[in-house]
Design a protein around this motif. Sequence first.
Motif, mmCIF file in Angstrom:
data_model
loop_
_atom_site.group_PDB
_atom_site.id
_atom_site.type_symbol
_atom_site.label_atom_id
_atom_site.label_comp_id
_atom_site.label_asym_id
_atom_site.label_seq_id
_atom_site.Cartn_x
_atom_site.Cartn_y
_atom_site.Cartn_z
ATOM 1 N N LYS A 15 0.996 -1.326 0.175
ATOM 2 C CA LYS A 15 0.137 0.053 -0.243
ATOM 3 C C LYS A 15 0.677 1.142 0.164
ATOM 4 O O LYS A 15 0.634 2.159 -0.609
ATOM 5 C CB LYS A 15 -1.218 0.058 1.042
ATOM 6 N N ARG A 231 -1.680 10.027 -2.163
ATOM 7 C CA ARG A 231 -1.131 11.483 -1.465
ATOM 8 C C ARG A 231 -1.554 12.398 -0.387
ATOM 9 O O ARG A 231 -1.607 13.335 -0.317
ATOM 10 C CB ARG A 231 -0.035 12.479 -1.793
ATOM 11 N N ILE A 245 -9.123 11.719 7.309
ATOM 12 C CA ILE A 245 -9.285 10.491 6.877
ATOM 13 C C ILE A 245 -10.181 9.350 7.864
ATOM 14 O O ILE A 245 -10.379 9.243 9.027
ATOM 15 C CB ILE A 245 -8.292 10.048 7.104
ATOM 16 N N PHE A 247 -10.694 5.654 7.424
ATOM 17 C CA PHE A 247 -10.572 4.222 7.671
ATOM 18 C C PHE A 247 -10.969 3.009 8.200
ATOM 19 O O PHE A 247 -11.416 2.620 9.050
ATOM 20 C CB PHE A 247 -9.217 3.624 8.298
HETATM 21 S S1 SF4 Z 1 -6.355 8.122 2.168
HETATM 22 FE FE1 SF4 Z 1 -4.167 7.864 3.191
HETATM 23 S S2 SF4 Z 1 -3.706 5.956 3.543
HETATM 24 FE FE2 SF4 Z 1 -5.991 5.698 2.157
HETATM 25 S S3 SF4 Z 1 -4.866 5.699 0.624
HETATM 26 FE FE3 SF4 Z 1 -4.405 7.997 0.593
HETATM 27 S S4 SF4 Z 1 -2.274 8.418 1.453
HETATM 28 FE FE4 SF4 Z 1 -2.949 6.606 1.693
#
Ligand code: SF4
Length: 250
Positions: A15, A231, A245, A247
Amino acid sequence: MTETTTTLKLTDNSKVKFKSGHYNTFGLLHGRPENGGTCPGSTSGAGGCLSLKRVGGVNATCYVDKLVKAYPNFGKVLQRNTELLRGKTQAEMEVVLTETVAAFVKHNKGNNLYFRLHTSGDFFSEDYARAWAATILKYPNVQFWTYTRSLWAIPLLMDCPNLSIYISSDPVNYAEAKAVYDICHLGHPNVGICYMGNIGTQPAGERWVVCPEVSGKLKNDSSQGACAKCRLCMTYNDKIRLRNIQFPVH
Ligand code: SF4
């Protein structure tokens, strides 16, 4: 990439790599310190990063557990890297980290200088966080990035302008993480907050961008990982702060 006895063993993570054979990250043992891990800020309970299940008489840990079971050599690498650092002084750790980054820069001939800390593990002590801060400042041409639940480490690292540091939150620690974020991100566009939790569970009042690798919008391929194409987690400057962000759990 070959390591020496004084450098961490770097790994080629699908990744986070920017090119084939990049070797731009490393891992430490996962889980709580009392179970041998390096994650003092790991969270347990509903939505936390630790499972409450007991495996082999030991409190089980995060997704890294599965990887270690599937790839025993990966576990040996985490063990080796951890032993190279744990129990050492700040100065001794700084030597290891400095030589590790030097080897990374040399291996990549000064190109693609993006380095991810801790694809497993976390900042396990203040001395270790300080050793990283000193090391990162020696390499202004390298863009480092990381995610941490060791909330106390943020003030120790946030003055490194070439480090993107995400405060890693989930339903268990969000209030505490957000309080640290609210203070630390002011004047520090390199300090961000991320949230581990499925769509619909994210905290209200904040805008979240879902990681496109986790959502499947961006794929890793043999030449580049999704992070090199995206990025987002390392994009900031004096005018733009790091995006929040999310996840989703997968
Ligand atoms: S949001 Fe962050 S962890 Fe996800 S792909 Fe983009 S750079 Fe990578």
